[in-house]
Scaffold this motif. Structure first.
Motif, PDB file in Angstrom:
ATOM      1  N   ARG A 269      12.865   7.694   4.230  1.00 11.03           N
ATOM      2  CA  ARG A 269      12.995   6.278   4.592  1.00 11.03           C
ATOM      3  C   ARG A 269      12.413   5.474   5.204  1.00 11.03           C
ATOM      4  O   ARG A 269      11.531   4.340   4.361  1.00 11.03           O
ATOM      5  CB  ARG A 269      13.710   6.825   6.335  1.00 11.03           C
ATOM      6  CG  ARG A 269      15.603   6.586   6.286  1.00 11.03           C
ATOM      7  CD  ARG A 269      16.265   6.633   7.265  1.00 11.03           C
ATOM      8  NE  ARG A 269      15.383   7.118   8.370  1.00 11.03           N
ATOM      9  CZ  ARG A 269      15.981   7.932   9.254  1.00 11.03           C
ATOM     10  NH1 ARG A 269      16.931   9.271   8.870  1.00 11.03           N
ATOM     11  NH2 ARG A 269      15.185   9.280  10.574  1.00 11.03           N
ATOM     12  N   HIS A 270      10.812   6.074   5.426  1.00 10.74           N
ATOM     13  CA  HIS A 270       9.805   5.712   5.557  1.00 10.74           C
ATOM     14  C   HIS A 270       9.375   5.647   3.659  1.00 10.74           C
ATOM     15  O   HIS A 270       8.569   4.461   3.607  1.00 10.74           O
ATOM     16  CB  HIS A 270       8.648   6.149   6.241  1.00 10.74           C
ATOM     17  CG  HIS A 270       8.965   6.475   7.788  1.00 10.74           C
ATOM     18  ND1 HIS A 270       8.082   5.586   8.539  1.00 10.74           N
ATOM     19  CD2 HIS A 270       9.542   7.579   8.663  1.00 10.74           C
ATOM     20  CE1 HIS A 270       8.655   6.070   9.582  1.00 10.74           C
ATOM     21  NE2 HIS A 270       9.253   6.849   9.711  1.00 10.74           N
ATOM     22  N   LEU A 271       9.153   6.145   3.097  1.00  7.34           N
ATOM     23  CA  LEU A 271       9.647   5.690   1.407  1.00  7.34           C
ATOM     24  C   LEU A 271       9.641   4.187   1.226  1.00  7.34           C
ATOM     25  O   LEU A 271       9.414   3.756   0.457  1.00  7.34           O
ATOM     26  CB  LEU A 271       9.496   6.998   0.393  1.00  7.34           C
ATOM     27  CG  LEU A 271       8.347   8.554   0.754  1.00  7.34           C
ATOM     28  CD1 LEU A 271       8.973   9.217  -0.285  1.00  7.34           C
ATOM     29  CD2 LEU A 271       6.951   7.588  -0.132  1.00  7.34           C
ATOM     30  N   ASP A 272      11.188   4.276   1.815  1.00  4.68           N
ATOM     31  CA  ASP A 272      11.834   3.351   1.153  1.00  4.68           C
ATOM     32  C   ASP A 272      10.563   1.809   2.113  1.00  4.68           C
ATOM     33  O   ASP A 272      11.399   1.143   1.591  1.00  4.68           O
ATOM     34  CB  ASP A 272      13.248   3.620   1.097  1.00  4.68           C
ATOM     35  CG  ASP A 272      13.885   4.436   0.770  1.00  4.68           C
ATOM     36  OD1 ASP A 272      13.075   5.435  -0.480  1.00  4.68           O
ATOM     37  OD2 ASP A 272      14.318   4.821   1.253  1.00  4.68           O
ATOM     38  N   GLU A 273      10.272   2.126   3.018  1.00  4.60           N
ATOM     39  CA  GLU A 273      10.165   0.926   3.738  1.00  4.60           C
ATOM     40  C   GLU A 273       8.754   0.012   3.118  1.00  4.60           C
ATOM     41  O   GLU A 273       8.363  -0.947   4.064  1.00  4.60           O
ATOM     42  CB  GLU A 273       9.753   1.407   4.654  1.00  4.60           C
ATOM     43  CG  GLU A 273      10.938   1.463   6.267  1.00  4.60           C
ATOM     44  CD  GLU A 273      10.675   2.507   7.473  1.00  4.60           C
ATOM     45  OE1 GLU A 273      10.230   2.737   7.513  1.00  4.60           O
ATOM     46  OE2 GLU A 273      11.749   2.773   7.907  1.00  4.60           O
ATOM     47  N   GLY A 274       8.378   0.691   2.213  1.00  5.09           N
ATOM     48  CA  GLY A 274       7.037   0.388   1.276  1.00  5.09           C
ATOM     49  C   GLY A 274       5.743   1.074   2.356  1.00  5.09           C
ATOM     50  O   GLY A 274       5.777   1.672   2.502  1.00  5.09           O
ATOM     51  N   GLU A 275       4.756   0.397   1.289  1.00  3.03           N
ATOM     52  CA  GLU A 275       3.307   1.300   2.037  1.00  3.03           C
ATOM     53  C   GLU A 275       3.601   2.876   0.883  1.00  3.03           C
ATOM     54  O   GLU A 275       2.724   3.588   2.144  1.00  3.03           O
ATOM     55  CB  GLU A 275       2.714   0.937   3.159  1.00  3.03           C
ATOM     56  CG  GLU A 275       2.555  -0.872   3.151  1.00  3.03           C
ATOM     57  CD  GLU A 275       1.690  -1.211   2.495  1.00  3.03           C
ATOM     58  OE1 GLU A 275       0.593  -0.685   2.483  1.00  3.03           O
ATOM     59  OE2 GLU A 275       1.935  -1.818   2.386  1.00  3.03           O
ATOM     60  N   ARG A 276       4.155   3.063   0.373  1.00  4.69           N
ATOM     61  CA  ARG A 276       4.240   4.782   0.041  1.00  4.69           C
ATOM     62  C   ARG A 276       2.892   4.971  -0.780  1.00  4.69           C
ATOM     63  O   ARG A 276       2.572   6.558  -0.286  1.00  4.69           O
ATOM     64  CB  ARG A 276       5.652   4.373  -1.329  1.00  4.69           C
ATOM     65  CG  ARG A 276       5.542   4.454  -1.878  1.00  4.69           C
ATOM     66  CD  ARG A 276       6.950   4.668  -2.626  1.00  4.69           C
ATOM     67  NE  ARG A 276       6.507   4.591  -4.821  1.00  4.69           N
ATOM     68  CZ  ARG A 276       6.799   5.103  -5.130  1.00  4.69           C
ATOM     69  NH1 ARG A 276       8.261   6.062  -5.049  1.00  4.69           N
ATOM     70  NH2 ARG A 276       7.575   5.263  -6.535  1.00  4.69           N
ATOM     71  N   VAL A 277       1.772   4.564  -1.440  1.00  6.97           N
ATOM     72  CA  VAL A 277       0.892   5.355  -1.920  1.00  6.97           C
ATOM     73  C   VAL A 277       0.229   5.857  -0.615  1.00  6.97           C
ATOM     74  O   VAL A 277       0.104   6.687  -0.703  1.00  6.97           O
ATOM     75  CB  VAL A 277       0.640   3.746  -2.257  1.00  6.97           C
ATOM     76  CG1 VAL A 277      -1.209   5.422  -3.216  1.00  6.97           C
ATOM     77  CG2 VAL A 277       1.329   4.137  -4.030  1.00  6.97           C
ATOM     78  N   GLN A 278      -0.513   4.536   0.409  1.00  5.40           N
ATOM     79  CA  GLN A 278      -0.274   5.029   1.768  1.00  5.40           C
ATOM     80  C   GLN A 278      -0.117   6.355   2.634  1.00  5.40           C
ATOM     81  O   GLN A 278      -0.591   6.813   2.568  1.00  5.40           O
ATOM     82  CB  GLN A 278      -0.824   3.851   2.505  1.00  5.40           C
ATOM     83  CG  GLN A 278      -1.823   2.842   2.347  1.00  5.40           C
ATOM     84  CD  GLN A 278      -1.144   2.009   1.464  1.00  5.40           C
ATOM     85  OE1 GLN A 278       0.077   1.988   0.395  1.00  5.40           O
ATOM     86  NE2 GLN A 278      -1.638   0.697   0.943  1.00  5.40           N
TER      87      GLN A 278
END
Length: 717
Positions: A269-278
């Motif tokens: 879910r956190h990956l899908d929320e954006g800023e996934r590289v960080q």
């Protein structure tokens, strides 16, 4: 000169003065001092940070490497190449362990990432193999060739060896110093991002790519076994593009949380929320520190920096442009256009692309057209690191390139796989673009792409493209934006063609009401939605309501677009299909029955609207009981359709169904049954057995076979 001895020296310089002629020879060796690399602490242990607990997949390449280190083997050079983060070093480590543990070889590991580390590491290899201090000092001081010394001792080695040259991403260094050679006493393994075979003459190249889905999931389960199920791990692996570095970082993050451990579901879910590289790179804190090669946010920056140093800034710019698109096959034809000059000189595009291919930052793939494809995590990383001042130029360039790739005026035509290749890139662009005006331009292009897909008969792709485009842009442009409403309208049109009439009616009514309120009843966009809605109503059996809406569309298009516009003529052609036979002969004072000739004169005899007018004209003749004329016209229309669209196109099947009616009405029942049998089979394949068009065709075929069918009765018949 006064003859006085007045010279002086500064720092480490020397001055020699004499009153007579003297010949002075002095040899200087300037060591690296405290700033240069010292000899590595060990060449017997791999410098890999945290090695994988288990090497997943890679069975084929490991079989090749094991064969190269077996007893009595030597002289092989293996090059493991692939993009950064794909696990080349992990494979080399596994080969190193096998060579030293199972096959009794001496293992030698050298960091070949730059000239200084390569030289220091290789001289340490020479020392390990028996070179004495004097020989090493002479090599360090440039008094004897260093590479020759190293390979002299490797060739003389009493023990067989495996030499790993890790991170050899600048093969020019290996070539210039002649550091890479083969020896009968050992095997060499090189890891590199450089894929071009010209760098590795005589070597066996082994590509290291992303992992299969099941093995990628196992990597996560190896590192974080209690964070989720195998299926959860597989879903995360898909989101990470099955890239080993990203998987390792994600697993490390999940396994080292203490206060509030996340499950794999939560991580997804956190990956899908954006800023996934960080988010991905947070796993490095638990694993191997801040080595740039161990961070997805930095590992490719090393290559971009190399491009700048080599005078190839356009390669970095091309990669930033590719990062505006999706990690799916991108047609090369999209890049081969003058509009690319907004981001980089068009004349340098070929050179830039070759540089990206050489560095394994993209690859050529065949997806029905020649394409390039880059990894999703790579593109996200590059996009996140793109300088803010370059983003507007890159976005505008990407939109213009996509615009040039989509037909300007989409026409009916056969299936075109190239259009489907553009869809993920079009939607990715909507996600990337930030400037509202550029986003609106992008949405207009994506909606036109949906129209193009619709007119090839790919209604599912057309509808999904339009719906997703509207969803992606509604929040930033507003639900009442003209282009958002136009995209919603196209999604509704696709629902109709998919046989989902109730959903299509609801969607198109809502859009048309908003367009009437915001744009006016006679705005071309409102009229276009109204035309689509009347098609739905007609197929729901509400023909009076449909006909009233169609008449309003004809009137509005005459006013807004002109009598000769193709959309106006198309609307009038629909009247030939919708009107009762008794009204057809009197409509427009009889001029409507002359519409095919008018279309041929204004648009040309092969124009899609002209063929459609002739098709509907034949239907009107059939309703009037003029079966022979209708049959002759339908034969010509069907032949024209087949020539242009192929046998499975929706218009072809509709035409063949009408031709079956006229043939049967003229007494050729067997021919009518044959035609309808083919139509039913093709509609079942293309639309499914339960689509309303398929059901209607099957019903007509049953009536033909049973003898219950009767042709239309003319007025007064």
């Amino acid at each position: 000169m006064t003859g006085a001895m007045d010279g002086h020296a500064e720092d480490r310089g020397r001055v020699y003065q004499a009153s007579g002629d003297q010949h002075i020879s002095e040899h200087h060796h300037h060591g690296a001092g405290t700033d240069g690399p010292s000899s590595p602490d060990s060449v017997r242990l791999p410098a890999v940070g945290r090695p994988p607990a288990v090497l997943r997949d890679r069975a084929e390449v490991m079989e090749r490497l094991r064969a190269g280190v077996q007893a009595a083997r030597g002289g092989e050079v293996y090059v493991l190449y692939g993009m950064g983060g794909c696990g080349k070093t992990a494979v080399a480590y596994a080969a190193f362990q096998a060579a030293t543990g199972q096959y009794g070889r001496v293992g030698l590991w050298v960091n070949a990432s730059d000239r200084a580390n390569l030289r220091a590491g290789m001289l340490a290899v020479a020392a390990d193999r028996g070179a004495d201090d004097g020989e090493l000092l002479a090599a360090r001081n440039g008094l004897r060739p260093a590479a020759d010394l190293v390979w002299q001792y490797l060739d003389r080695s009493a023990e067989p060896w495996l030499l790993v040259l890790d991170n050899a991403d600048e093969p020019e260094i290996l070539r210039d110093g002649s550091w890479l050679r083969s020896s009968p006493r050992g095997t060499v393994v090189v890891t590199t991002r450089r894929a071009a075979a010209r760098w590795w003459p005589g070597a066996e190249l082994q590509h290291i790519g992303v992992l299969p889905r099941a093995d990628a999931a196992l990597v996560l389960c190896d590192l974080a076994p209690h964070s989720g199920t195998a299926e959860h791990a597989a879903q995360i692996a898909d989101r990470l593009g099955r890239l080993p570095l990203a998987l390792t970082l994600a697993g490390g993050f999940l396994s080292h949380q203490v206060l509030d451990p996340w499950t794999m579901e939560a991580y997804g879910r956190h990956l899908d929320e954006g800023e996934r590289v960080q988010l991905i790179d947070r796993g490095a804190e638990a694993l191997s520190g801040a080595d740039p090669r161990h961070l997805v946010g930095l590992t490719w920056q090393l290559t971009l920096d190399t491009f700048e140093a080599r005078g190839l800034p356009e390669a970095a710019e091309l990669l930033r442009l590719l990062a505006r698109f999706a990690p799916e096959p991108l047609p090369l034809s999209l890049l081969d256009h003058a509009d690319i000059s907004g981001a980089l000189p068009r004349a340098r595009t070929e050179t830039a692309l070759r540089a990206l291919l050489d560095q394994s930052l993209t690859e050529l793939v065949d997806a029905g057209a020649r394409c390039v494809q880059s990894h999703g995590v790579l593109l996200d990383s590059v996009a996140a690191a793109t300088p803010a001042e370059r983003t507007p130029v890159l976005d505008t360039t990407a939109v213009r390139l996509l615009d040039a790739a989509v037909p300007g005026v989409p026409d009916a035509g056969p299936d075109d796989p190239r259009l489907r290749l553009l869809v993920p890139h079009a939607l990715a662009l909507l996600r990337r673009v930030g400037e509202p005006s550029t986003l609106a331009d992008a949405l207009a292009v994506v909606t036109r792409l949906s129209v193009a897909l619709h007119r090839t008969g790919d209604y599912l792709s057309a509808g999904e493209t339009a719906r997703t485009a509207a969803d992606l842009t509604e929040r930033r442009l507003g639900a009442d934006h003209r282009l958002v409403l136009a995209a919603r309208s196209r999604a509704g049109r696709a629902l109709f063609r998919l046989g989902r009439y109730a959903e299509a009616e609801s969607s198109l009514r809502d859009v048309r009401a908003a367009q009437e309120r915001l744009l006016g009843a006679d705005d071309p966009d409102t009229l276009e939605t109204g035309y689509g809605l009347q098609l739905v109503l007609a197929n729901l059996g509400r023909r009076e309501e449909s006909l009233a809406l169609l008449r309003a569309t004809v009137t509005g298009r005459r006013t807004a677009l002109g009598a000769a516009h193709p959309l106006t003529l198309r609307s009038r052609a629909s009247l030939l299909e919708m009107l009762p036979a008794s009204q057809t002969v009197t409509e427009e004072d009889g001029a409507l029955l002359l519409l095919p000739a008018e279309c041929a004169r204004l648009l040309g005899p092969d124009h899609t609207v002209t063929l459609g007018a002739a098709h509907n004209h034949a239907w009107a003749l059939y309703l009037l009981g003029r079966f022979g004329e209708a049959d002759e016209e339908m034969r010509l229309v069907t032949e024209g359709y087949v020539r242009r669209f192929g046998p499975d196109y929706p218009l072809v099947l509709a035409a063949r169904q009408l031709l079956a009616r006229t043939r049967t009405a003229l007494g050729h029942v067997a021919e009518g049954i044959e035609l309808m049998t083919d139509v039913v089979a093709r509609r079942e394949r293309g639309l499914g057995p339960e689509h309303p068009f398929t059901v209607a065709s099957r019903r007509l075929l049953d009536e033909f076979r049973s003898g219950r069918w009767h042709p239309a009765q003319p007025p007064g018949g």
